[in-house]
Design a protein around this motif. Sequence first.
Motif, short mmCIF file in Angstrom:
data_model
loop_
_atom_site.label_atom_id
_atom_site.label_comp_id
_atom_site.label_asym_id
_atom_site.label_seq_id
_atom_site.Cartn_x
_atom_site.Cartn_y
_atom_site.Cartn_z
N PHE A 29 0.86 -1.18 0.00
CA PHE A 29 0.00 0.00 0.00
C PHE A 29 0.90 1.23 0.00
O PHE A 29 1.96 1.23 0.61
CB PHE A 29 -0.90 0.02 1.24
CG PHE A 29 -1.91 -1.09 1.27
CD1 PHE A 29 -3.21 -0.85 0.84
CD2 PHE A 29 -1.56 -2.36 1.69
CE1 PHE A 29 -4.15 -1.86 0.86
CE2 PHE A 29 -2.50 -3.37 1.71
CZ PHE A 29 -3.80 -3.13 1.29
N GLN A 33 -3.24 5.78 -0.71
CA GLN A 33 -4.04 4.67 -1.23
C GLN A 33 -5.00 4.18 -0.15
O GLN A 33 -4.62 4.02 1.01
CB GLN A 33 -3.13 3.53 -1.66
CG GLN A 33 -3.86 2.36 -2.26
CD GLN A 33 -2.90 1.26 -2.72
OE1 GLN A 33 -1.70 1.36 -2.56
NE2 GLN A 33 -3.46 0.20 -3.26
N SER A 34 -6.21 3.89 -0.52
CA SER A 34 -7.22 3.39 0.40
C SER A 34 -6.96 1.94 0.75
O SER A 34 -6.60 1.13 -0.11
CB SER A 34 -8.60 3.52 -0.23
OG SER A 34 -9.56 2.84 0.54
N ASP A 37 -8.77 -0.70 -1.28
CA ASP A 37 -8.27 -1.10 -2.59
C ASP A 37 -7.65 -2.49 -2.60
O ASP A 37 -7.61 -3.15 -3.62
CB ASP A 37 -7.21 -0.12 -3.10
CG ASP A 37 -7.76 1.24 -3.44
OD1 ASP A 37 -8.98 1.34 -3.67
OD2 ASP A 37 -6.98 2.21 -3.46
N GLY A 39 -4.48 -3.14 -2.09
CA GLY A 39 -3.05 -3.05 -2.33
C GLY A 39 -2.64 -3.64 -3.66
O GLY A 39 -3.45 -4.13 -4.44
N HIS A 40 -1.35 -3.58 -3.91
CA HIS A 40 -0.76 -4.13 -5.13
C HIS A 40 -0.10 -5.45 -4.77
O HIS A 40 0.82 -5.48 -3.94
CB HIS A 40 0.29 -3.16 -5.70
CG HIS A 40 -0.28 -1.84 -6.07
ND1 HIS A 40 -0.91 -1.60 -7.26
CD2 HIS A 40 -0.33 -0.68 -5.38
CE1 HIS A 40 -1.32 -0.35 -7.31
NE2 HIS A 40 -0.98 0.23 -6.18
#
Length: 70
Positions: A29, A33-34, A37, A39-40
């Motif tokens: 995160f 960034q929320s 979401d 994360g990536h």
Amino acid sequence: MIELSDDFWIAPEHVTLIRKTGENQCALFFVGQSAIDGGHLIPWAAGEVAEVVNDALENTEYEDEDREQE
């Protein structure tokens, strides 16, 4: 910037959270960034990512200090 996996570069100073999502996978995160979401997702263990991010931050701070002294 550091490369954490193929074609996935990050600015370590913008990482706010690293969450384990599997044995060899985690979610990153970033600032602003929320949490909703999710994360990536990247194919690295969370501990390894934390170590790489910390090392990059330490090296960046050291390099910045060297530039200030010159």
